[in-house]
Design a protein around this motif. Structure first.
Motif, mmCIF file in Angstrom:
data_model
loop_
_atom_site.group_PDB
_atom_site.id
_atom_site.type_symbol
_atom_site.label_atom_id
_atom_site.label_comp_id
_atom_site.label_asym_id
_atom_site.label_seq_id
_atom_site.Cartn_x
_atom_site.Cartn_y
_atom_site.Cartn_z
ATOM 1 N N SER A 97 0.835 -1.209 0.000
ATOM 2 C CA SER A 97 0.000 0.000 0.000
ATOM 3 C C SER A 97 0.869 1.258 0.000
ATOM 4 C CB SER A 97 -0.977 -0.002 1.177
ATOM 5 O OG SER A 97 -0.281 0.052 2.395
ATOM 6 N N SER A 98 1.988 1.236 0.730
ATOM 7 C CA SER A 98 2.866 2.410 0.728
ATOM 8 C C SER A 98 3.501 2.621 -0.642
ATOM 9 C CB SER A 98 3.944 2.282 1.806
ATOM 10 O OG SER A 98 4.903 1.300 1.474
ATOM 11 N N VAL A 99 3.835 1.532 -1.328
ATOM 12 C CA VAL A 99 4.425 1.641 -2.668
ATOM 13 C C VAL A 99 3.403 2.206 -3.655
ATOM 14 C CG1 VAL A 99 5.319 0.293 -4.620
ATOM 15 C CG2 VAL A 99 6.141 -0.170 -2.314
ATOM 16 N N VAL A 100 2.169 1.730 -3.575
ATOM 17 C CA VAL A 100 1.122 2.220 -4.487
ATOM 18 C C VAL A 100 0.864 3.705 -4.260
ATOM 19 C CG1 VAL A 100 -1.335 2.044 -5.044
ATOM 20 C CG2 VAL A 100 0.046 -0.036 -4.810
ATOM 21 N N VAL A 101 0.759 4.115 -2.990
ATOM 22 C CA VAL A 101 0.530 5.538 -2.688
ATOM 23 C C VAL A 101 1.716 6.371 -3.162
ATOM 24 C CG1 VAL A 101 0.237 7.211 -0.813
ATOM 25 C CG2 VAL A 101 -1.042 5.075 -0.771
ATOM 26 N N LEU A 102 2.931 5.873 -2.972
ATOM 27 C CA LEU A 102 4.113 6.598 -3.429
ATOM 28 C C LEU A 102 4.112 6.743 -4.950
ATOM 29 C CD1 LEU A 102 6.869 7.917 -2.768
ATOM 30 C CD2 LEU A 102 7.873 5.656 -3.149
ATOM 31 N N MET A 103 3.787 5.676 -5.664
ATOM 32 C CA MET A 103 3.787 5.748 -7.120
ATOM 33 C C MET A 103 2.734 6.734 -7.626
ATOM 34 S SD MET A 103 6.314 4.044 -8.053
ATOM 35 C CE MET A 103 6.024 4.346 -9.760
ATOM 36 N N VAL A 104 1.573 6.747 -7.011
ATOM 37 C CA VAL A 104 0.548 7.715 -7.410
ATOM 38 C C VAL A 104 1.053 9.136 -7.146
ATOM 39 C CG1 VAL A 104 -1.774 8.569 -6.879
ATOM 40 C CG2 VAL A 104 -1.378 6.119 -7.114
ATOM 41 N N GLY A 105 1.704 9.349 -5.999
ATOM 42 C CA GLY A 105 2.245 10.669 -5.681
ATOM 43 C C GLY A 105 3.337 11.100 -6.640
ATOM 44 N N VAL A 106 4.233 10.186 -6.995
ATOM 45 C CA VAL A 106 5.324 10.519 -7.921
ATOM 46 C C VAL A 106 4.771 10.804 -9.318
ATOM 47 C CG1 VAL A 106 7.351 9.560 -9.101
ATOM 48 C CG2 VAL A 106 7.125 9.325 -6.633
ATOM 49 N N ILE A 107 3.827 10.003 -9.770
ATOM 50 C CA ILE A 107 3.223 10.245 -11.088
ATOM 51 C C ILE A 107 2.483 11.579 -11.094
ATOM 52 C CG2 ILE A 107 1.428 9.432 -12.678
ATOM 53 C CD1 ILE A 107 2.347 6.555 -11.908
ATOM 54 N N LEU A 108 1.752 11.858 -10.032
ATOM 55 C CA LEU A 108 1.048 13.138 -9.944
ATOM 56 C C LEU A 108 2.027 14.306 -9.891
ATOM 57 C CD1 LEU A 108 -1.682 14.523 -9.774
ATOM 58 C CD2 LEU A 108 -1.609 14.214 -7.301
ATOM 59 N N SER A 109 3.153 14.130 -9.206
ATOM 60 C CA SER A 109 4.154 15.205 -9.172
ATOM 61 C C SER A 109 4.755 15.439 -10.555
ATOM 62 C CB SER A 109 5.249 14.889 -8.155
ATOM 63 O OG SER A 109 6.028 13.791 -8.575
ATOM 64 N N PHE A 110 4.985 14.363 -11.293
ATOM 65 C CA PHE A 110 5.489 14.509 -12.668
ATOM 66 C C PHE A 110 4.481 15.250 -13.541
ATOM 67 C CE2 PHE A 110 5.198 12.757 -16.984
ATOM 68 C CZ PHE A 110 6.371 13.273 -17.516
ATOM 69 N N LEU A 111 3.218 14.835 -13.462
ATOM 70 C CA LEU A 111 2.181 15.479 -14.269
ATOM 71 C C LEU A 111 2.002 16.941 -13.880
ATOM 72 C CD1 LEU A 111 -0.473 12.612 -14.351
ATOM 73 C CD2 LEU A 111 1.111 13.284 -16.169
ATOM 74 N N SER A 112 2.141 17.226 -12.612
ATOM 75 C CA SER A 112 2.015 18.607 -12.139
ATOM 76 C C SER A 112 3.200 19.450 -12.600
ATOM 77 C CB SER A 112 1.913 18.605 -10.616
ATOM 78 O OG SER A 112 1.912 19.925 -10.142
ATOM 79 N N TYR A 113 4.400 18.911 -12.459
ATOM 80 C CA TYR A 113 5.612 19.655 -12.838
ATOM 81 C C TYR A 113 5.654 19.918 -14.341
ATOM 82 C CZ TYR A 113 10.476 20.963 -13.372
ATOM 83 O OH TYR A 113 11.638 21.625 -13.687
ATOM 84 N N SER A 114 5.252 18.941 -15.131
ATOM 85 C CA SER A 114 5.287 19.106 -16.576
ATOM 86 C C SER A 114 4.076 19.879 -17.105
ATOM 87 C CB SER A 114 5.374 17.739 -17.264
ATOM 88 O OG SER A 114 4.233 16.984 -16.946
ATOM 89 N N ARG A 115 3.199 20.275 -16.227
ATOM 90 C CA ARG A 115 2.002 21.068 -16.534
ATOM 91 C C ARG A 115 1.028 20.337 -17.448
ATOM 92 N NH1 ARG A 115 3.499 25.440 -13.863
ATOM 93 N NH2 ARG A 115 5.458 26.485 -14.249
ATOM 94 N N ILE A 116 1.078 19.019 -17.385
ATOM 95 C CA ILE A 116 0.097 18.206 -18.114
ATOM 96 C C ILE A 116 -1.214 18.217 -17.354
ATOM 97 C CG2 ILE A 116 -0.473 15.849 -18.829
ATOM 98 C CD1 ILE A 116 2.534 15.429 -19.312
ATOM 99 N N LEU A 117 -1.112 18.206 -16.042
ATOM 100 C CA LEU A 117 -2.279 18.217 -15.179
ATOM 101 C C LEU A 117 -2.299 19.547 -14.432
ATOM 102 C CD1 LEU A 117 -4.594 16.460 -14.039
ATOM 103 C CD2 LEU A 117 -3.024 15.751 -12.253
#
Length: 119
Positions: A97-117
Motif C-alpha cells: 500500500s505504501s508503494v502504491v501511494v508513493l507511485m501515485v504521488g510521484v506520477i502526480l508530481s510529474f504530471l504537475s511539474y510538466s504542466r500536463i495536469l
C-alpha cells in the motif's frame, strides 16, 4: 478428559516461522524505498523552483502519507511477531500500500511539474 490448553500455547504451535533471509530482505527493501521517498520529498518540497499548484500539494501529501506508511511497515517488520508468516503477510500488505501511494504521488508530481495536469 484432557485439560484444555491456554490459547497462547495453541497459537504458538500453529506459528510458522519465515525462511531465513525474508525479514532481512523486506527490511532492506523498506529502507531503500524510504530513503528514496525522503530524498524525493526534499527535492520536491524544498529545492524545486516555481509556484505550488493544487496538484503539487496533493502529490506532496500523497508522498508524505506513503512515508508514514513506510515507517509503520518498517516498525512492523522489526517486531518479533513479524517472524510469523501471517504477520509477515500483513506487513507485506502495508508495504504494498505504501508503494502504491508513493507511485501515485510521484506520477502526480510529474504530471504537475510538466504542466500536463493543472488544478
Amino acid at each position: 478428559m484432557p485439560e484444555e490448553q491456554p490459547q497462547e500455547l495453541r497459537r504458538e504451535r500453529q506459528r510458522t516461522p519465515l525462511p531465513i533471509g525474508y525479514r532481512q530482505g523486506i527490511i532492506t527493501a523498506i529502507t531503500v524505498l524510504l530513503g528514496f521517498s525522503l530524498l524525493f520529498m526534499r527535492f520536491w518540497n524544498f529545492e524545486l523552483p516555481g509556484a505550488w499548484s493544487a496538484s503539487a500539494v496533493i502529490a506532496a501529501l500523497l508522498m508524505a502519507l506513503s512515508i508514514v506508511l513506510q515507517m509503520v511497515t518498517l516498525w512492523r517488520s522489526l517486531q518479533i511477531e513479524d517472524d510469523d508468516e501471517s504477520e509477515y503477510h500483513k506487513t507485506l500488505r502495508w508495504f504494498l500500500s505504501s508503494v502504491v501511494v508513493l507511485m501515485v504521488g510521484v506520477i502526480l508530481s510529474f504530471l504537475s511539474y510538466s504542466r500536463i495536469l493543472r488544478f
